[in-house]
Design an enzyme around this catalytic site. Structure first.
Site, PDB file in Angstrom:
ATOM      1  N   GLY A  73       0.839  -1.189   0.000  1.00 49.70           N
ATOM      2  CA  GLY A  73       0.000   0.000   0.000  1.00 49.70           C
ATOM      3  C   GLY A  73       0.872   1.236   0.000  1.00 49.70           C
ATOM      4  O   GLY A  73       2.075   1.163   0.256  1.00 49.70           O
ATOM      5  N   GLN A 102       3.251  10.022   1.408  1.00 50.63           N
ATOM      6  CA  GLN A 102       4.548   9.340   1.403  1.00 50.63           C
ATOM      7  C   GLN A 102       5.413   9.739   0.209  1.00 50.63           C
ATOM      8  O   GLN A 102       6.627   9.533   0.247  1.00 50.63           O
ATOM      9  CB  GLN A 102       4.373   7.820   1.418  1.00 50.63           C
ATOM     10  CG  GLN A 102       3.817   7.287   2.737  1.00 50.63           C
ATOM     11  CD  GLN A 102       3.696   5.781   2.700  1.00 50.63           C
ATOM     12  OE1 GLN A 102       2.710   5.242   2.207  1.00 50.63           O
ATOM     13  NE2 GLN A 102       4.709   5.093   3.194  1.00 50.63           N
ATOM     14  N   CYS A 104       6.494  -0.440   6.928  1.00 47.07           N
ATOM     15  CA  CYS A 104       6.092   0.750   6.180  1.00 47.07           C
ATOM     16  C   CYS A 104       7.245   1.192   5.298  1.00 47.07           C
ATOM     17  O   CYS A 104       8.403   1.186   5.740  1.00 47.07           O
ATOM     18  CB  CYS A 104       5.731   1.863   7.168  1.00 47.07           C
ATOM     19  SG  CYS A 104       5.187   3.380   6.374  1.00 47.07           S
ATOM     20  N   LEU A 105       6.926   1.579   4.071  1.00 43.81           N
ATOM     21  CA  LEU A 105       7.976   2.047   3.165  1.00 43.81           C
ATOM     22  C   LEU A 105       8.667   3.291   3.703  1.00 43.81           C
ATOM     23  O   LEU A 105       9.801   3.580   3.324  1.00 43.81           O
ATOM     24  CB  LEU A 105       7.382   2.335   1.783  1.00 43.81           C
ATOM     25  CG  LEU A 105       6.819   1.114   1.041  1.00 43.81           C
ATOM     26  CD1 LEU A 105       6.123   1.545  -0.235  1.00 43.81           C
ATOM     27  CD2 LEU A 105       7.906   0.099   0.745  1.00 43.81           C
ATOM     28  N   HIS A 137      -3.810   1.274   8.239  1.00 49.35           N
ATOM     29  CA  HIS A 137      -2.425   1.763   8.167  1.00 49.35           C
ATOM     30  C   HIS A 137      -2.311   2.917   7.156  1.00 49.35           C
ATOM     31  O   HIS A 137      -1.705   3.952   7.447  1.00 49.35           O
ATOM     32  CB  HIS A 137      -1.502   0.600   7.782  1.00 49.35           C
ATOM     33  CG  HIS A 137      -0.068   0.984   7.586  1.00 49.35           C
ATOM     34  ND1 HIS A 137       0.944   0.541   8.405  1.00 49.35           N
ATOM     35  CD2 HIS A 137       0.525   1.766   6.643  1.00 49.35           C
ATOM     36  CE1 HIS A 137       2.099   1.053   7.993  1.00 49.35           C
ATOM     37  NE2 HIS A 137       1.872   1.790   6.917  1.00 49.35           N
ATOM     38  N   GLU A 138      -2.895   2.722   5.976  1.00 47.90           N
ATOM     39  CA  GLU A 138      -2.757   3.749   4.928  1.00 47.90           C
ATOM     40  C   GLU A 138      -3.497   5.028   5.314  1.00 47.90           C
ATOM     41  O   GLU A 138      -2.995   6.136   5.088  1.00 47.90           O
ATOM     42  CB  GLU A 138      -3.264   3.229   3.580  1.00 47.90           C
ATOM     43  CG  GLU A 138      -2.494   2.051   3.009  1.00 47.90           C
ATOM     44  CD  GLU A 138      -0.995   2.229   3.025  1.00 47.90           C
ATOM     45  OE1 GLU A 138      -0.510   3.371   2.889  1.00 47.90           O
ATOM     46  OE2 GLU A 138      -0.285   1.232   3.207  1.00 47.90           O
ATOM     47  N   HIS A 174      -1.714   7.372   7.517  1.00 53.82           N
ATOM     48  CA  HIS A 174      -0.766   8.278   6.855  1.00 53.82           C
ATOM     49  C   HIS A 174      -1.423   9.617   6.510  1.00 53.82           C
ATOM     50  O   HIS A 174      -0.755  10.657   6.493  1.00 53.82           O
ATOM     51  CB  HIS A 174      -0.236   7.655   5.557  1.00 53.82           C
ATOM     52  CG  HIS A 174       0.878   6.677   5.750  1.00 53.82           C
ATOM     53  ND1 HIS A 174       2.115   7.041   6.221  1.00 53.82           N
ATOM     54  CD2 HIS A 174       0.952   5.341   5.518  1.00 53.82           C
ATOM     55  CE1 HIS A 174       2.903   5.967   6.271  1.00 53.82           C
ATOM     56  NE2 HIS A 174       2.220   4.919   5.847  1.00 53.82           N
TER      57      HIS A 174
END
Ligand code: NI
Length: 177
Positions: free
Chosen positions: A47, A52, A100-101, A142-143, A146
């Protein structure tokens, strides 16, 4: 159209609340989504949220066919979700490991709502409305975090359950949310 650099934890842009998208199907929105797709594929993510890559809009993408890290997880359909709103039908929570990226190499145990209803819009402005559970529910929570400037380490209740992927899960391929 290209993969773009992913901001990493410590960048103040990851701590801001992103703004609602006001107009659908614009060339700018479609180009943003193309860049997000390219970035998620290049980084092998499950995702990605627009902040991000430095774009402060309420846009997330997620989905995968199968995950070596979660062999029991059902596939999550690839979804582009704009201006998402979450509601929780009950109080049941479940713990799961997240990455997470924007927090590369690390994993933490995070408690999330097990059941989730979400609604939002696709890039054309069509309503998306789903009731989901388990890993699908986790990825969306999670997304959407952000979009509110929240990174998963702040959700870890027991920091002894926070560490490096290659130490915690040696040999397991990385798939970041
Ligand atoms: Ni993330």
């Amino acid at each position: 159209m290209a993969a773009r650099p992913v901001l990493k934890m410590g960048d103040p842009r990851l701590l801001e609340r992103a703004a609602e998208v006001g107009e659908f199907a614009t060339p700018e929105l479609l180009a943003l989504l193309q860049d997000m797709r390219d970035t998620m594929v290049a980084e092998r993510g499950a995702g990605l949220a627009a902040p991000q890559i430095g774009v402060p809009l309420r846009v997330v993408i997620f989905g995968f066919e199968s995950s070596p890290r979660y062999p029991d997880a059902l596939p999550v359909p690839y979804t582009e979700l704009i201006n998402p709103v979450l509601t929780f039908p009950d109080d049941e929570e479940e713990e799961g490991w997240e990455g997470c990226l924007s927090v590369p190499g690390l994993r933490g145990l995070v408690s999330r709502h097990r059941h989730l209803r979400y609604r939002g819009f696709d890039p054309q402005g069509n309503l998306i409305q789903r009731s989901v559970e388990g890993f699908h529910a986790r990825v969306v929570q999670h997304e959407v975090d952000h979009l509110d400037g929240m990174l998963f380490p702040r959700r870890i209740r027991d920091l002894t359950r926070f560490g490096f992927q290659d130490v915690l899960f040696p040999g397991v391929p990385v798939l970041d949310d």
